[in-house]
Design a protein around this motif. Structure first.
Motif, mmCIF file in Angstrom:
data_model
loop_
_atom_site.group_PDB
_atom_site.id
_atom_site.type_symbol
_atom_site.label_atom_id
_atom_site.label_comp_id
_atom_site.label_asym_id
_atom_site.label_seq_id
_atom_site.Cartn_x
_atom_site.Cartn_y
_atom_site.Cartn_z
ATOM 1 N N THR A 108 43.626 36.948 65.376
ATOM 2 C CA THR A 108 42.897 37.584 64.280
ATOM 3 C C THR A 108 43.416 37.039 62.963
ATOM 4 O OG1 THR A 108 42.727 39.587 65.612
ATOM 5 C CG2 THR A 108 42.261 39.801 63.276
ATOM 6 N N ILE A 109 42.522 36.513 62.134
ATOM 7 C CA ILE A 109 42.889 35.936 60.846
ATOM 8 C C ILE A 109 42.163 36.716 59.749
ATOM 9 C CG2 ILE A 109 42.871 33.845 59.445
ATOM 10 C CD1 ILE A 109 42.581 32.352 62.212
ATOM 11 N N TRP A 110 42.933 37.338 58.879
ATOM 12 C CA TRP A 110 42.367 38.091 57.759
ATOM 13 C C TRP A 110 42.335 37.216 56.519
ATOM 14 C CZ3 TRP A 110 40.108 42.739 57.925
ATOM 15 C CH2 TRP A 110 40.334 43.531 59.039
ATOM 16 N N GLU A 111 41.218 37.243 55.826
ATOM 17 C CA GLU A 111 41.085 36.554 54.537
ATOM 18 C C GLU A 111 41.476 37.545 53.445
ATOM 19 O OE1 GLU A 111 40.266 33.371 54.214
ATOM 20 O OE2 GLU A 111 39.980 33.192 56.361
ATOM 21 N N PRO A 112 42.139 37.073 52.392
ATOM 22 C CA PRO A 112 42.497 37.991 51.313
ATOM 23 C C PRO A 112 41.234 38.508 50.611
ATOM 24 C CG PRO A 112 43.003 35.734 50.707
ATOM 25 C CD PRO A 112 42.571 35.710 52.135
ATOM 26 N N PHE A 113 41.198 39.812 50.358
ATOM 27 C CA PHE A 113 40.019 40.377 49.696
ATOM 28 C C PHE A 113 40.377 41.054 48.379
ATOM 29 C CE2 PHE A 113 41.366 43.157 53.126
ATOM 30 C CZ PHE A 113 41.583 44.371 52.504
ATOM 31 N N GLN A 114 41.617 40.888 47.944
ATOM 32 C CA GLN A 114 42.022 41.367 46.631
ATOM 33 C C GLN A 114 42.558 40.182 45.854
ATOM 34 O OE1 GLN A 114 44.905 44.383 47.513
ATOM 35 N NE2 GLN A 114 43.402 46.001 47.242
ATOM 36 N N LYS A 115 42.259 40.145 44.579
ATOM 37 C CA LYS A 115 42.783 39.079 43.726
ATOM 38 C C LYS A 115 44.024 39.601 43.017
ATOM 39 C CE LYS A 115 38.393 36.823 43.014
ATOM 40 N NZ LYS A 115 37.374 36.404 42.064
ATOM 41 N N GLU A 116 45.029 38.771 42.963
ATOM 42 C CA GLU A 116 46.264 39.160 42.310
ATOM 43 C C GLU A 116 46.292 38.542 40.922
ATOM 44 O OE1 GLU A 116 50.967 38.610 43.170
ATOM 45 O OE2 GLU A 116 49.644 38.975 44.885
ATOM 46 N N ALA A 117 46.362 39.402 39.916
ATOM 47 C CA ALA A 117 46.388 38.933 38.534
ATOM 48 C C ALA A 117 47.835 38.766 38.084
ATOM 49 C CB ALA A 117 45.687 39.934 37.634
ATOM 50 N N GLU A 118 48.064 37.784 37.250
ATOM 51 C CA GLU A 118 49.404 37.562 36.716
ATOM 52 C C GLU A 118 49.734 38.688 35.756
ATOM 53 O OE1 GLU A 118 51.606 34.289 33.940
ATOM 54 O OE2 GLU A 118 50.068 33.584 35.356
ATOM 55 N N TYR A 119 50.951 39.201 35.863
ATOM 56 C CA TYR A 119 51.370 40.306 34.997
ATOM 57 C C TYR A 119 51.575 39.818 33.579
ATOM 58 C CZ TYR A 119 54.028 44.140 33.007
ATOM 59 O OH TYR A 119 54.462 45.160 32.198
ATOM 60 N N GLN A 120 51.038 40.579 32.624
ATOM 61 C CA GLN A 120 51.237 40.292 31.205
ATOM 62 C C GLN A 120 51.872 41.494 30.552
ATOM 63 O OE1 GLN A 120 47.384 39.304 29.666
ATOM 64 N NE2 GLN A 120 47.297 37.350 30.755
ATOM 65 N N THR A 121 52.923 41.268 29.787
ATOM 66 C CA THR A 121 53.606 42.355 29.104
ATOM 67 C C THR A 121 52.677 42.959 28.055
ATOM 68 O OG1 THR A 121 55.657 41.125 29.382
ATOM 69 C CG2 THR A 121 55.708 42.962 27.835
ATOM 70 N N PRO A 122 52.568 44.273 28.019
ATOM 71 C CA PRO A 122 51.695 44.901 27.023
ATOM 72 C C PRO A 122 52.187 44.634 25.587
ATOM 73 C CG PRO A 122 52.417 46.503 28.664
ATOM 74 C CD PRO A 122 53.167 45.245 28.907
ATOM 75 N N LYS A 123 51.250 44.676 24.640
ATOM 76 C CA LYS A 123 51.621 44.482 23.227
ATOM 77 C C LYS A 123 52.429 45.683 22.751
ATOM 78 C CE LYS A 123 47.463 41.952 22.014
ATOM 79 N NZ LYS A 123 46.250 41.974 21.176
#
Length: 54
Positions: A37-52
């Motif tokens: 069984t091979i699962w494809e990723p279904f969530q995108k991982e966003a790069e963390y950005q420090t808040p202003k």
């Protein structure tokens, strides 16, 4: 009586859905045929950005 036949599981094509693929594995020494069984990723991982700072 009929002659003994070699019981082999038929070759199954890959099963595909939106996020999942299944493949038939070769039989092991006991004759068990499993599936991979091979699962494809279904969530995108966003790069963390420090808040202003305020």
């Amino acid at each position: 009586m009929s002659a003994p036949t070699d019981k082999k599981k038929p070759e199954v094509p890959d099963g595909k859905s939106q996020f999942l693929t299944t493949r038939q594995l070769p039989p092991n020494e006991k004759g068990y045929v499993g599936y991979e069984t091979i699962w494809e990723p279904f969530q995108k991982e966003a790069e963390y950005q420090t808040p202003k700072r305020p």
